[in-house]
Design a protein around this motif. Sequence first.
Motif, PDB file in Angstrom:
ATOM      1  N   ILE A 117      -3.649  11.543   4.877  1.00 16.18           N
ATOM      2  CA  ILE A 117      -4.912  11.940   4.257  1.00 16.18           C
ATOM      3  C   ILE A 117      -5.565  10.815   3.442  1.00 16.18           C
ATOM      4  N   LYS A 118      -4.800   9.832   3.030  1.00 15.11           N
ATOM      5  CA  LYS A 118      -5.417   8.723   2.301  1.00 15.11           C
ATOM      6  C   LYS A 118      -4.424   7.571   2.218  1.00 15.11           C
ATOM      7  N   GLU A 119      -4.939   6.397   1.933  1.00 17.21           N
ATOM      8  CA  GLU A 119      -4.069   5.268   1.648  1.00 17.21           C
ATOM      9  C   GLU A 119      -4.643   4.516   0.452  1.00 17.21           C
ATOM     10  N   VAL A 120      -3.758   3.947  -0.337  1.00 20.39           N
ATOM     11  CA  VAL A 120      -4.178   3.256  -1.564  1.00 20.39           C
ATOM     12  C   VAL A 120      -3.527   1.878  -1.608  1.00 20.39           C
ATOM     13  N   GLN A 121      -4.361   0.845  -1.705  1.00 22.06           N
ATOM     14  CA  GLN A 121      -3.845  -0.511  -1.855  1.00 22.06           C
ATOM     15  C   GLN A 121      -3.377  -0.708  -3.294  1.00 22.06           C
ATOM     16  N   LEU A 122      -2.232  -1.320  -3.458  1.00 18.42           N
ATOM     17  CA  LEU A 122      -1.710  -1.585  -4.805  1.00 18.42           C
ATOM     18  C   LEU A 122      -2.242  -2.938  -5.266  1.00 18.42           C
ATOM     19  N   PRO A 174     -14.908   9.551  -0.046  1.00 16.31           N
ATOM     20  CA  PRO A 174     -13.764   8.645  -0.062  1.00 16.31           C
ATOM     21  C   PRO A 174     -13.836   7.752   1.173  1.00 16.31           C
ATOM     22  N   SER A 175     -13.140   6.627   1.102  1.00 17.94           N
ATOM     23  CA  SER A 175     -13.123   5.738   2.247  1.00 17.94           C
ATOM     24  C   SER A 175     -12.307   6.350   3.364  1.00 17.94           C
ATOM     25  N   GLY A 176     -12.727   6.132   4.596  1.00 18.66           N
ATOM     26  CA  GLY A 176     -11.950   6.580   5.742  1.00 18.66           C
ATOM     27  C   GLY A 176     -10.690   5.753   5.857  1.00 18.66           C
ATOM     28  N   LEU A 177      -9.702   6.242   6.591  1.00 18.91           N
ATOM     29  CA  LEU A 177      -8.470   5.513   6.775  1.00 18.91           C
ATOM     30  C   LEU A 177      -8.632   4.468   7.861  1.00 18.91           C
ATOM     31  N   ALA A 178      -7.628   3.609   7.970  1.00 17.81           N
ATOM     32  CA  ALA A 178      -7.686   2.540   8.947  1.00 17.81           C
ATOM     33  C   ALA A 178      -7.674   3.106  10.360  1.00 17.81           C
ATOM     34  N   THR A 179      -8.154   2.307  11.276  1.00 20.01           N
ATOM     35  CA  THR A 179      -8.304   2.813  12.637  1.00 20.01           C
ATOM     36  C   THR A 179      -7.684   1.872  13.645  1.00 20.01           C
ATOM     37  N   ASP A 180      -7.382   2.388  14.797  1.00 25.18           N
ATOM     38  CA  ASP A 180      -6.928   1.589  15.918  1.00 25.18           C
ATOM     39  C   ASP A 180      -8.108   1.476  16.875  1.00 25.18           C
ATOM     40  N   ALA A 181      -8.578   0.256  17.106  1.00 28.19           N
ATOM     41  CA  ALA A 181      -9.803   0.071  17.884  1.00 28.19           C
ATOM     42  C   ALA A 181      -9.709   0.686  19.269  1.00 28.19           C
ATOM     43  N   SER A 182      -8.520   0.699  19.854  1.00 23.69           N
ATOM     44  CA  SER A 182      -8.387   1.229  21.203  1.00 23.69           C
ATOM     45  C   SER A 182      -8.700   2.708  21.265  1.00 23.69           C
ATOM     46  N   ALA A 183      -8.562   3.425  20.119  1.00 24.24           N
ATOM     47  CA  ALA A 183      -8.822   4.865  20.107  1.00 24.24           C
ATOM     48  C   ALA A 183     -10.278   5.175  19.798  1.00 24.24           C
ATOM     49  N   VAL A 184     -11.013   4.178  19.315  1.00 26.64           N
ATOM     50  CA  VAL A 184     -12.364   4.436  18.831  1.00 26.64           C
ATOM     51  C   VAL A 184     -13.390   4.424  19.957  1.00 26.64           C
ATOM     52  N   LYS A 208       0.837  -1.195   0.000  1.00 28.16           N
ATOM     53  CA  LYS A 208       0.000   0.000   0.000  1.00 28.16           C
ATOM     54  C   LYS A 208       0.874   1.248   0.000  1.00 28.16           C
ATOM     55  N   MET A 209       0.261   2.363  -0.390  1.00 29.56           N
ATOM     56  CA  MET A 209       0.900   3.668  -0.338  1.00 29.56           C
ATOM     57  C   MET A 209       0.076   4.534   0.597  1.00 29.56           C
ATOM     58  N   ILE A 210       0.729   5.141   1.594  1.00 22.70           N
ATOM     59  CA  ILE A 210       0.041   5.990   2.565  1.00 22.70           C
ATOM     60  C   ILE A 210       0.462   7.436   2.323  1.00 22.70           C
ATOM     61  N   VAL A 211      -0.494   8.261   1.927  1.00 20.43           N
ATOM     62  CA  VAL A 211      -0.222   9.638   1.513  1.00 20.43           C
ATOM     63  C   VAL A 211      -0.419  10.584   2.698  1.00 20.43           C
ATOM     64  N   SER A 212       0.550  11.479   2.904  1.00 17.73           N
ATOM     65  CA  SER A 212       0.431  12.453   3.986  1.00 17.73           C
ATOM     66  C   SER A 212       0.968  13.803   3.526  1.00 17.73           C
ATOM     67  N   ILE A 213       0.554  14.849   4.222  1.00 18.15           N
ATOM     68  CA  ILE A 213       1.088  16.193   3.988  1.00 18.15           C
ATOM     69  C   ILE A 213       1.257  16.850   5.349  1.00 18.15           C
ATOM     70  N   ASP A 214       2.403  17.460   5.554  1.00 19.79           N
ATOM     71  CA  ASP A 214       2.729  18.081   6.840  1.00 19.79           C
ATOM     72  C   ASP A 214       2.572  17.093   7.984  1.00 19.79           C
TER      73      ASP A 214
END
Length: 223
Positions: A13-18, A125-135, A3-9
């Motif tokens: 902001i998004k991730e894309v499965q290859l 767009p789809s939301g990004l992956a999450t950590d259940a402990s934070a949800v 996968k590619m995980i896109v970020s700025i600063d």
Amino acid sequence: MPKMIVSIDGVVIKEVQLTKDRTTLGRRPYNDIVIDNLAVSGEHAVLQMVGSEVYLEDLNSTNGTYVNGKAAKKQLLQNGDMVEVGKYKIKFVSDAAGDGFEKTMMYKAPSGGLAPVVAPPSVFPSGLATDASAVDAFHAAIRVLSGAAAGREVPLTKVVTTIGKPGVAVAAITRRQRGFVVHHVEGAGNPALNGAPIGVEPVALKNGDLIELAGTQMQFVQS
């Protein structure tokens, strides 16, 4: 699956499965990975999968493509490599990396947050992956007030949730320990919070806040 995980600063902001042999990256909306920024060429680069290996190739872009800070024309990517396109950073995560990197990126994001944007369901767009402990800490959602999706609620169950229409206006909402923040990600249509423009700096959200993006009105609700 790589996968590619896109970020700025520092903010994801998004991730894309290859999933394809050839994945394109550029400013034009027909690319597989769309980055709506003038520093990015219309057809900037391509990712090619050969067996279990992924090669990055620059497509003679105006501003170039960098891997780990060095200009690259064609390069085999290794797990953890950081691809730089304009101000955007794109982390390559191989099959073996699993979810560990994803969670690390989410929690090491700097104090800058992401902005919220709402549009009809067809452009969510789809939301990004999450950590259940934070949800489990608290419940929050975006309630759509106008447009084709009026009455719909979008639960904010991800660490980072991006909403909007790529190429028009995109914002993101980031979950933090003490609440949620929103900021503008990309596109010419700046979102507004309670009538005031939302910029790239994160703005804290509170229950009942009204958000407008690309002509769609929504409300942040938290309990």
